[in-house]
Design a protein around this motif. Structure first.
Motif: not given
Length: 133
Positions: A59-80
């Motif tokens: 619901a939050k992403i549906k209504g947004c203009s765009g997405v910002i993601i921190l590309a730290g190595v932990y991101s590779s292991y996050s299912k979210w």
């Protein structure tokens, strides 16, 4: 009147200081924005089911203009992170990957999904937001 961007800032509350720093970058660069991120105080983080959290993120992403993601190595292991990328793609949302300062390892998953990869500084992030969103 400046444009107000509707931003979903992906983060792990385990690494809340990185989220806080990105907010500071936006404020320092004069970006007018509405934060679509699921708030830390939302009980869905601790008491909700995976399905409820996914629905809240959707619901939050549906209504947004765009997405910002921190590309730290932990991101590779996050299912979210993977779910957020999938949801972003389902809605055709652009993704900006922010590489953490002085990091030697970053997430290939996030960077390959990104429409733009920027360094850990406010000016680069603000320019990417203005160009993509």
């Amino acid at each position: 009147m400046p444009k107000t961007y509707r931003l979903f800032i992906s983060h792990s509350w385990k690494y809340g200081d990185a989220y806080d720093k990105m907010i500071k970058f936006l404020d320092e660069q004069g970006i007018s924005y509405y934060d679509h991120s699921v708030p830390q105080g939302d009980p869905i983080h601790t008491n909700g089911t995976d399905r409820q959290l996914r629905e809240a993120i959707d619901a939050k992403i549906k209504g947004c203009s765009g997405v910002i993601i921190l590309a730290g190595v932990y991101s590779s292991y996050s299912k979210w992170i993977n779910e957020e990328i999938k949801i972003s793609r389902d809605y055709g949302k652009s993704i900006i990957a922010v590489e953490p300062w002085a990091s030697e390892k970053t997430s290939a998953v996030v960077k390959s999904a990104a429409d733009r990869i920027v360094g850990w500084n406010g000016k680069s992030l603000a320019n990417a937001i203005r160009e993509l969103f």
